[in-house]
Write a protein that holds these residues in place. Structure first.
Motif, PDB file in Angstrom:
ATOM      1  N   ARG A 165       1.804   1.265   4.070  1.00 37.89           N
ATOM      2  CA  ARG A 165       3.076   1.400   3.230  1.00 37.89           C
ATOM      3  C   ARG A 165       4.405   1.713   3.308  1.00 37.89           C
ATOM      4  O   ARG A 165       4.622   1.426   3.201  1.00 37.89           O
ATOM      5  N   ARG A 166       4.028   2.565   5.521  1.00 38.29           N
ATOM      6  CA  ARG A 166       5.805   2.358   5.668  1.00 38.29           C
ATOM      7  C   ARG A 166       6.174   1.305   6.097  1.00 38.29           C
ATOM      8  O   ARG A 166       7.636   1.470   5.760  1.00 38.29           O
ATOM      9  N   ALA A 167       5.433   0.999   6.122  1.00 40.85           N
ATOM     10  CA  ALA A 167       5.745  -0.929   6.984  1.00 40.85           C
ATOM     11  C   ALA A 167       6.385  -1.296   6.294  1.00 40.85           C
ATOM     12  O   ALA A 167       7.330  -1.977   5.847  1.00 40.85           O
ATOM     13  N   ILE A 168       6.203  -1.702   5.012  1.00 36.70           N
ATOM     14  CA  ILE A 168       6.775  -2.184   3.522  1.00 36.70           C
ATOM     15  C   ILE A 168       8.207  -1.318   2.700  1.00 36.70           C
ATOM     16  O   ILE A 168       9.091  -1.428   2.554  1.00 36.70           O
ATOM     17  N   GLU A 169       8.134  -0.526   3.251  1.00 41.59           N
ATOM     18  CA  GLU A 169       9.192   0.591   2.912  1.00 41.59           C
ATOM     19  C   GLU A 169      10.465   0.499   4.272  1.00 41.59           C
ATOM     20  O   GLU A 169      11.652   0.340   3.419  1.00 41.59           O
ATOM     21  N   GLN A 170       9.609   0.085   5.112  1.00 41.97           N
ATOM     22  CA  GLN A 170      10.963  -0.336   6.226  1.00 41.97           C
ATOM     23  C   GLN A 170      11.212  -1.531   5.848  1.00 41.97           C
ATOM     24  O   GLN A 170      12.386  -1.941   7.169  1.00 41.97           O
ATOM     25  N   GLY A 171      10.254  -2.367   5.066  1.00 40.98           N
ATOM     26  CA  GLY A 171      11.263  -3.654   5.058  1.00 40.98           C
ATOM     27  C   GLY A 171      10.341  -4.557   5.694  1.00 40.98           C
ATOM     28  O   GLY A 171      11.264  -5.900   6.953  1.00 40.98           O
ATOM     29  N   ASP A 172       9.795  -4.189   6.582  1.00 39.16           N
ATOM     30  CA  ASP A 172       8.684  -5.111   7.376  1.00 39.16           C
ATOM     31  C   ASP A 172       8.105  -5.763   6.842  1.00 39.16           C
ATOM     32  O   ASP A 172       8.060  -6.274   5.776  1.00 39.16           O
ATOM     33  N   LYS A 173       7.774  -6.759   7.647  1.00 37.95           N
ATOM     34  CA  LYS A 173       6.751  -8.174   6.722  1.00 37.95           C
ATOM     35  C   LYS A 173       5.504  -7.809   6.979  1.00 37.95           C
ATOM     36  O   LYS A 173       5.167  -8.117   8.581  1.00 37.95           O
ATOM     37  N   VAL A 174       4.496  -7.165   6.256  1.00 40.11           N
ATOM     38  CA  VAL A 174       3.130  -7.022   6.941  1.00 40.11           C
ATOM     39  C   VAL A 174       2.284  -6.886   5.975  1.00 40.11           C
ATOM     40  O   VAL A 174       2.509  -7.080   4.260  1.00 40.11           O
ATOM     41  N   ARG A 175       1.217  -7.820   5.955  1.00 38.53           N
ATOM     42  CA  ARG A 175       0.100  -7.504   4.874  1.00 38.53           C
ATOM     43  C   ARG A 175      -1.173  -7.249   5.582  1.00 38.53           C
ATOM     44  O   ARG A 175      -1.437  -6.886   6.954  1.00 38.53           O
ATOM     45  N   LEU A 176      -1.505  -6.476   4.230  1.00 36.53           N
ATOM     46  CA  LEU A 176      -2.838  -5.860   4.530  1.00 36.53           C
ATOM     47  C   LEU A 176      -4.204  -6.693   4.302  1.00 36.53           C
ATOM     48  O   LEU A 176      -4.296  -7.021   2.767  1.00 36.53           O
ATOM     49  N   VAL A 177      -5.262  -6.508   4.731  1.00 39.70           N
ATOM     50  CA  VAL A 177      -5.844  -7.111   4.110  1.00 39.70           C
ATOM     51  C   VAL A 177      -7.555  -6.353   4.666  1.00 39.70           C
ATOM     52  O   VAL A 177      -7.792  -6.010   5.978  1.00 39.70           O
ATOM     53  N   VAL A 178      -8.089  -5.916   3.500  1.00 40.65           N
ATOM     54  CA  VAL A 178      -8.749  -4.762   4.027  1.00 40.65           C
ATOM     55  C   VAL A 178     -10.556  -5.635   3.281  1.00 40.65           C
ATOM     56  O   VAL A 178     -10.601  -6.361   2.018  1.00 40.65           O
ATOM     57  N   LEU A 179     -11.389  -5.317   4.071  1.00 42.68           N
ATOM     58  CA  LEU A 179     -12.528  -6.587   4.495  1.00 42.68           C
ATOM     59  C   LEU A 179     -13.839  -5.925   3.776  1.00 42.68           C
ATOM     60  O   LEU A 179     -14.046  -4.529   4.415  1.00 42.68           O
ATOM     61  N   PRO A 180     -14.671  -5.806   2.287  1.00 41.78           N
ATOM     62  CA  PRO A 180     -15.635  -4.739   1.824  1.00 41.78           C
ATOM     63  C   PRO A 180     -16.844  -5.116   2.723  1.00 41.78           C
ATOM     64  O   PRO A 180     -16.560  -6.036   3.379  1.00 41.78           O
ATOM     65  N   GLU A 181     -17.363  -4.145   3.202  1.00 40.67           N
ATOM     66  CA  GLU A 181     -18.596  -4.228   3.203  1.00 40.67           C
ATOM     67  C   GLU A 181     -18.487  -4.787   4.692  1.00 40.67           C
ATOM     68  O   GLU A 181     -19.902  -5.347   5.616  1.00 40.67           O
ATOM     69  N   VAL A 182     -17.563  -3.951   5.289  1.00 36.49           N
ATOM     70  CA  VAL A 182     -17.394  -4.454   6.691  1.00 36.49           C
ATOM     71  C   VAL A 182     -17.388  -2.831   7.354  1.00 36.49           C
ATOM     72  O   VAL A 182     -16.467  -2.399   7.542  1.00 36.49           O
ATOM     73  N   GLU A 183     -18.077  -3.560   8.679  1.00 33.44           N
ATOM     74  CA  GLU A 183     -17.309  -2.075   9.932  1.00 33.44           C
ATOM     75  C   GLU A 183     -16.523  -2.403  10.831  1.00 33.44           C
ATOM     76  O   GLU A 183     -15.921  -3.746  11.040  1.00 33.44           O
ATOM     77  N   HIS A 184     -16.698  -1.775  11.500  1.00 31.43           N
ATOM     78  CA  HIS A 184     -15.316  -1.660  13.593  1.00 31.43           C
ATOM     79  C   HIS A 184     -15.886  -3.101  13.668  1.00 31.43           C
ATOM     80  O   HIS A 184     -14.514  -3.957  14.058  1.00 31.43           O
ATOM     81  N   PHE A 185     -16.795  -3.453  14.320  1.00 31.29           N
ATOM     82  CA  PHE A 185     -16.726  -4.065  15.277  1.00 31.29           C
ATOM     83  C   PHE A 185     -17.050  -5.600  14.583  1.00 31.29           C
ATOM     84  O   PHE A 185     -17.060  -6.686  15.541  1.00 31.29           O
TER      85      PHE A 185
END
Length: 71
Positions: free
Chosen positions: A26-46
């Motif tokens: 959210r902050r990166a988008i607000e600052q005009g950065d080109k950033v994409r967020l991919v949240v994978l459901p059912e996926v843990e850290h490793f």
């Protein structure tokens, strides 16, 4: 920052809460950065870094999609 970023995060990550990347995105988008967020459901850290995991295809697909869009 002017650097393309892809944030890939597992929704079930107990080591690093997904909210950290959501807030960063959210902050990166607000600052005009080109950033994409991919949240994978059912996926843990490793699972994100394990080539034999069920999440690996989603990770590599995200990178390939980005690679194709930056040409």
């Amino acid at each position: 920052m002017n650097v393309e970023q892809i944030l890939i995060h597992g929704k079930l990550d107990r080591h690093v809460p997904v909210d950290l990347n959501v807030d960063y995105h959210r902050r990166a988008i607000e600052q005009g950065d080109k950033v994409r967020l991919v949240v994978l459901p059912e996926v843990e850290h490793f699972m994100i870094i394990e080539p034999s995991s069920s999440a690996w295809k989603a990770v590599t697909d995200s990178l390939e999609t980005s690679k194709g869009s930056s040409r």
